[in-house]
Each structure stands twice: as C-alpha cells, then as structure tokens.
Design an enzyme around this catalytic site. Sequence first.
Site, short mmCIF file in Angstrom:
data_model
loop_
_atom_site.label_atom_id
_atom_site.label_comp_id
_atom_site.label_asym_id
_atom_site.label_seq_id
_atom_site.Cartn_x
_atom_site.Cartn_y
_atom_site.Cartn_z
N PRO A 157 64.89 -31.44 -4.60
CA PRO A 157 64.08 -32.17 -5.58
C PRO A 157 63.92 -33.64 -5.22
O PRO A 157 64.37 -34.10 -4.17
CB PRO A 157 64.90 -32.01 -6.86
CG PRO A 157 66.30 -32.05 -6.38
CD PRO A 157 66.32 -31.42 -5.01
N LYS A 182 62.81 -28.41 3.10
CA LYS A 182 61.57 -28.87 2.47
C LYS A 182 61.90 -29.88 1.38
O LYS A 182 62.36 -29.52 0.30
CB LYS A 182 60.77 -27.72 1.86
CG LYS A 182 59.34 -28.18 1.55
CD LYS A 182 58.61 -27.28 0.57
CE LYS A 182 58.90 -27.59 -0.87
NZ LYS A 182 58.56 -28.97 -1.31
N GLU A 185 57.67 -32.71 -2.77
CA GLU A 185 56.37 -33.28 -2.35
C GLU A 185 56.23 -34.74 -2.79
O GLU A 185 55.53 -35.52 -2.15
CB GLU A 185 55.22 -32.44 -2.90
CG GLU A 185 55.22 -32.17 -4.40
CD GLU A 185 56.00 -30.90 -4.79
OE1 GLU A 185 56.97 -30.56 -4.08
OE2 GLU A 185 55.63 -30.27 -5.79
N GLU A 257 71.05 -24.75 -7.89
CA GLU A 257 71.54 -25.82 -8.76
C GLU A 257 70.36 -26.22 -9.64
O GLU A 257 69.40 -26.79 -9.17
CB GLU A 257 72.04 -26.99 -7.91
CG GLU A 257 73.07 -27.82 -8.64
CD GLU A 257 72.45 -28.93 -9.47
OE1 GLU A 257 71.79 -28.62 -10.49
OE2 GLU A 257 72.61 -30.09 -9.08
N CYS A 291 70.37 -34.20 -12.83
CA CYS A 291 70.62 -32.82 -13.24
C CYS A 291 71.77 -32.73 -14.23
O CYS A 291 71.77 -31.88 -15.10
CB CYS A 291 70.88 -31.95 -12.02
SG CYS A 291 72.13 -32.61 -10.94
N GLU A 389 65.61 -29.07 -20.82
CA GLU A 389 65.87 -30.21 -19.94
C GLU A 389 64.64 -31.11 -19.93
O GLU A 389 63.54 -30.67 -19.61
CB GLU A 389 66.18 -29.71 -18.52
CG GLU A 389 66.59 -30.84 -17.60
CD GLU A 389 67.00 -30.35 -16.22
OE1 GLU A 389 66.23 -29.62 -15.58
OE2 GLU A 389 68.11 -30.71 -15.77
N TRP A 455 80.69 -29.10 -6.83
CA TRP A 455 79.54 -29.41 -7.70
C TRP A 455 78.70 -28.15 -7.90
O TRP A 455 78.27 -27.54 -6.91
CB TRP A 455 78.68 -30.50 -7.07
CG TRP A 455 77.56 -30.91 -7.95
CD1 TRP A 455 76.29 -30.44 -7.94
CD2 TRP A 455 77.63 -31.85 -9.02
NE1 TRP A 455 75.56 -31.03 -8.93
CE2 TRP A 455 76.35 -31.90 -9.61
CE3 TRP A 455 78.66 -32.66 -9.53
CZ2 TRP A 455 76.06 -32.73 -10.70
CZ3 TRP A 455 78.37 -33.48 -10.60
CH2 TRP A 455 77.09 -33.52 -11.17
N LYS A 459 76.49 -20.49 -16.12
CA LYS A 459 75.35 -19.94 -16.87
C LYS A 459 74.03 -20.21 -16.15
O LYS A 459 73.95 -20.08 -14.92
CB LYS A 459 75.37 -20.50 -18.31
CG LYS A 459 76.68 -20.17 -19.04
CD LYS A 459 76.58 -20.35 -20.54
CE LYS A 459 76.75 -21.77 -20.98
NZ LYS A 459 76.74 -21.95 -22.44
P1 NAI Z 1 60.52 -28.01 -9.22
O1 NAI Z 1 61.67 -27.09 -9.46
O2 NAI Z 1 59.14 -27.46 -9.33
O3 NAI Z 1 60.64 -28.66 -7.74
C1 NAI Z 1 61.84 -28.72 -6.99
C2 NAI Z 1 61.56 -28.27 -5.56
O4 NAI Z 1 61.15 -26.92 -5.56
C3 NAI Z 1 60.42 -29.04 -4.87
O5 NAI Z 1 60.75 -29.20 -3.50
C4 NAI Z 1 59.26 -28.12 -5.02
O6 NAI Z 1 58.25 -28.30 -4.06
C5 NAI Z 1 59.92 -26.77 -4.87
N1 NAI Z 1 59.18 -25.65 -5.45
C6 NAI Z 1 58.35 -25.65 -6.54
N2 NAI Z 1 57.84 -24.44 -6.75
C7 NAI Z 1 58.34 -23.62 -5.78
C8 NAI Z 1 58.17 -22.24 -5.45
N3 NAI Z 1 57.37 -21.46 -6.16
N4 NAI Z 1 58.85 -21.74 -4.40
C9 NAI Z 1 59.66 -22.52 -3.67
N5 NAI Z 1 59.84 -23.83 -3.92
C10 NAI Z 1 59.20 -24.39 -4.96
O7 NAI Z 1 60.70 -29.25 -10.17
P2 NAI Z 1 59.56 -30.25 -10.70
O8 NAI Z 1 58.32 -29.47 -11.05
O9 NAI Z 1 59.42 -31.35 -9.75
O10 NAI Z 1 60.24 -30.79 -12.03
C11 NAI Z 1 60.16 -30.03 -13.23
C12 NAI Z 1 61.47 -30.05 -13.96
O11 NAI Z 1 62.47 -29.45 -13.19
C13 NAI Z 1 62.02 -31.42 -14.30
O12 NAI Z 1 61.45 -31.95 -15.45
C14 NAI Z 1 63.47 -31.12 -14.46
O13 NAI Z 1 63.72 -30.64 -15.75
C15 NAI Z 1 63.73 -30.02 -13.48
N6 NAI Z 1 64.35 -30.52 -12.24
C16 NAI Z 1 65.69 -30.35 -12.07
C17 NAI Z 1 66.31 -30.89 -10.96
C18 NAI Z 1 67.78 -30.74 -10.74
O14 NAI Z 1 68.39 -31.60 -10.13
N7 NAI Z 1 68.40 -29.66 -11.14
C19 NAI Z 1 65.57 -31.67 -9.97
C20 NAI Z 1 64.16 -31.72 -10.21
C21 NAI Z 1 63.60 -31.18 -11.31
#
Ligand code: NAI
Length: 493
Positions: A157, A182, A185, A257, A291, A389, A455, A459
């Site tokens: 992320p 990856k 973006e 995660e 997170c 979240e 880390w 659930k």
């Molecule tokens: P996201 O989960 O869509 O993106 C995270 C990563 O997954 C990026 O590299 C993205 O390109 C990739 N990704 C997205 N769709 C995918 C797919 N179908 N197949 C494989 N890879 C894919 O998160 P986003 O849209 O940037 O943020 C949305 C929400 O997600 C945030 O508001 C937050 O709640 C949560 N989030 C949680 C994080 C954590 O540390 N656990 C980090 C980032 C977001």
Amino acid sequence: MATGVKTEARTYQMMINGEQAASASGKTFDVLDPSTEEVIAQVPDANATDVERAVAAAKAAFESGPWGQTTAQDRGRVLFRLAERIRKEASKLAELESRNSGKPIVEAEFDINDVATCFEYYGGLATKVMGHVNPVPDNALSLSLREPVGVAGQIIPWNYPLLMAAWKLAPALAAGCTCVLKPAEQTPLTALEMANWFEEVGLPPGAVNIITGFGETAGAPLVQHPDVNKVAFTGSAAVGKMILKSAADTIKRVTLELGGKSPNIFFADADFEAAIDGALFGVFINQGEVCSAGSRILVERKIYPKFVDAMTEKAKRIRLGPPLERETKMGPLVSKEQYERVTSYQDLGKKEAKLAIGGGRAKAFKKGFYVEPTIFYDVDNRARIAREEIFGPVAAVIPFDNEPDALRIANDSPYGLAAAVWSRDIYKALRMVKALRAGVVWVNHMQPTYVEAPWGGYKQSGFGRELGPWGIEEYLETKQVHINLNEQPIGWY
Ligand code: NAI
Ligand code: MG
C-alpha cells in the site's frame, strides 16, 4: 483531476531482470504530490505482459540464476550493503517519500531509518535459518531442511511506501526467494529510486523486479500467475478477500495484512496526560493512514467528559501543513480517492454521533487533499464509523462502564490487528492483554513497531506474521529428508 506541471515531472522506469523497463504497452500514468495536486512523475502502466516478463525473470533468477545459488552469508552481505546505501541516501529518500505520500518529513525520516534497520535485521537473520534433526525411531537420519518458497509476489500500500517494500523484500531475500514487487499506484517513487542501487549492492538481475501499475491490471495478474509461489499483501480487506480467492486456483501461499479498527482503551486510573497524548498519537499519526490506527477510543465513563474535552483542546494544536516543513504534524491525505473516502466518513459521522472537532476539509488549504483532524464522541460501537476502517484522521470515542464492558466493545469488531490498554493497575491491564483478540497489544502506549517483534492480525485483519523470525518463516518451505542407515533390503516382499 490534476492540472499539474507535467513538463517538470520526472519519468521513471520499472526494474525487470536488472534493467530499466518501460511498460510493454508504452503507457504511463501520473504520480502526484498530494499537497499541491501537481504531477511529479510518470511511471510505466504495467499490465499482464509486464507481469509475465517480471515473473519469468524472478523464476529464472531463482531456478538457475545467481540469486538461487548465493550462500546465506552472501545474501546477508547484499542486504547490509543495501541498508548502508539507504542510510547514505536517507535524506533524499525521506524527502521523496514525504513529497509523494504527503506524510510529514519528520515521520518520513523515521520510516527511512526503519527501512534500513529492516534490511540490516534480515541481513543478520539470513545465516540463522536452520533445519532440524528429527528423532525418528528407525536406524535412519531424519532431517528437516528449510528452503525458500520460490518466487514471491508482493503487493503493498501507499501509507508507508518504502517501509512496506522493506517488510516484504528483506525477509524474502534473506530466505533466498526472488521477488516481484508491486508498489501502490499512488506511491511508487521511493521503491523505484532504491532499485537504482540493486546492481551496485550486489543484487543480481531478476532477484527483485519492481512493476508499477494498478491493482486490477498489474496486481491481479501477479496473484494469478502460476509461477508465483507466494503472495504477500498489505492493503484493504476487500482486496485481501479477492486475493485469497484468486490464489486458490494455484494453491499459493498467502499472507495478508488488512488493517483494522483497533481499540485504544483508557481506564480511569491511567496517567491522564499520557492518556490524552496516546489517544491523539494513536489515531492521528501519519494522518491516520495507519493499519493499526487506534481509531476506536474507548474511555471509562468516570473520566469520559473530561477526556473528550482534553482531547479536543489538544487536537486544536495539531499543526497541519506542507509535508516538507519540519513543524508539520499532519500533511494531506495521499490521494483524491482517499480524500473523498475520508470526507464521506466525516459526513456520515455527523449523522451517527456527536462532533467534537473537525469534520471536513481543512479549509486553510486551497489545494491538496487536506482534511481536519476529526473527533466524534458518544459513538455507538455498532455505528459504521466504529466498524469500518476509515484510514484518515477520524476518531470515534466510545464510553464504557467497567472492565468487562470495555472488553466486550473492544472485541466486537470484524478486525483484530491491534489494541492498546492504558491503566496503572497491572492486574487489570494484563487481564485485558490476555483477553483482547488482536495480533498486537500495547500497554500504556500505542503504535511503536519494531523489526524484532511480530506484526499481523487476528480475525479479518488477515493472517501470517511479518517481522522478526516470524517474517522469514513465511518465505520458507520445510523439506523432510529421510536417510536410511540400514544396509539391509527392506525385506517386505
Ligand atoms: P487497496 O487494497 O485497493 O490497495 C493496496 C494495494 O493493492 C495496491 O498496491 C493496489 O494496487 C493493490 N490492488 C488493488 N486491487 C487489487 C487487485 N484486484 N488485485 C491485486 N492487487 C490489487 O487499497 P486502497 O484502495 O488504496 O485503499 C482503500 C482502503 O484500504 C483504505 O481506505 C484503507 O481502509 C485500506 N488500506 C489498508 C491498508 C493497510 O495497511 N492495511 C493500506 C492501504 C489501504
Ligand atoms: Mg483499492
């Protein structure tokens, strides 16, 4: 969306098989500075063809390339050299990270230091991966060997861009795996910058490939690829669920995660000043894009009104500003998408609970994805702002009556990444520690994270553990070897 100065934007390339690579389609996309909304870079827009190239390079490097043949000592040395290079370039990397992600420069400096520490830790651990001798009853030598899992697909992320890259790459490389990473973006720049040093630190071609692209077009084909043996993902629960389903087709190893809705629990006997500070730090650090954010603040009713008032007063002093200014304590959110998501939760919160402070866009800024630090109180734990979240500077303060009540509310969440308990009563604090359903529990603090300690979540916060010896385990297979010491025929037939 952006009306930026494209002329000044720098063009980056990906890293595939030790070489700078454009996307096969030739397409690129814009990377922004979220504080100005200006375009600061263009990066290749990878699709399945690029994923194919990167995975082929990683597979060749693992099966027949130099990385597959390196000794543990040499792998360790490479990681140490990479750490050293990162330390040398720390201020440049921190500045780039801050510009690209919007996080305050002082926080970015801490991140880059942690990046180097992570590579150092796993550099040391590379030579400590050991097998076992199994005490089988026959006249035989039974061994368990630890071997790298193979090609790792790693999807990360945007909230801690280079740190998440380090958490993924360092244990994988120490284990002897090769990687296709990856970045998100929104924030690919520091990882691409680091890739410039791979050759000089001794990482051979194909050991680490970095592809830039979107989730659906670059992330999904990486997860589907039959030559990828393991997927490590940090991001949203929604995408985590899709990855888990998709990985089933090729029985990949998966670690996830997925963030959370972590409770930060304050008993009336906690040190009050420290508690107020800990509540704000827990939820507002890194703009709340964390997170493990302590986004549910549970406060014992005896101190509840005083607590909400004190938090609100202190939150007024949080200094929003341009990420590169050293006095800034909160920068913009990372992207327009995240800005829209967080402001929509701010609007929702006004319907679901009472607003103490904030609640919208930070109006002092004409440009940039700035939102106000926001505190809602009298929040019902069943409200959406207490269950979902938000990933921004939005706190939900929830009162509780006593210890069982606090525990019930804290554990009533689909997530279980982290929790914190504040109390001067060691018996009460430790009872809570044992009963909280979370992968990380802090007492009288929230957020400090160390490469030496595990880390990961309970659930729906995912499974698998990163960091420490647990982190390298996720990149290892176990091979049983049975060596017969008996020179007689088996004698069965
Ligand atoms: P996201 O989960 O869509 O993106 C995270 C990563 O997954 C990026 O590299 C993205 O390109 C990739 N990704 C997205 N769709 C995918 C797919 N179908 N197949 C494989 N890879 C894919 O998160 P986003 O849209 O940037 O943020 C949305 C929400 O997600 C945030 O508001 C937050 O709640 C949560 N989030 C949680 C994080 C954590 O540390 N656990 C980090 C980032 C977001
Ligand atoms: Mg998404």
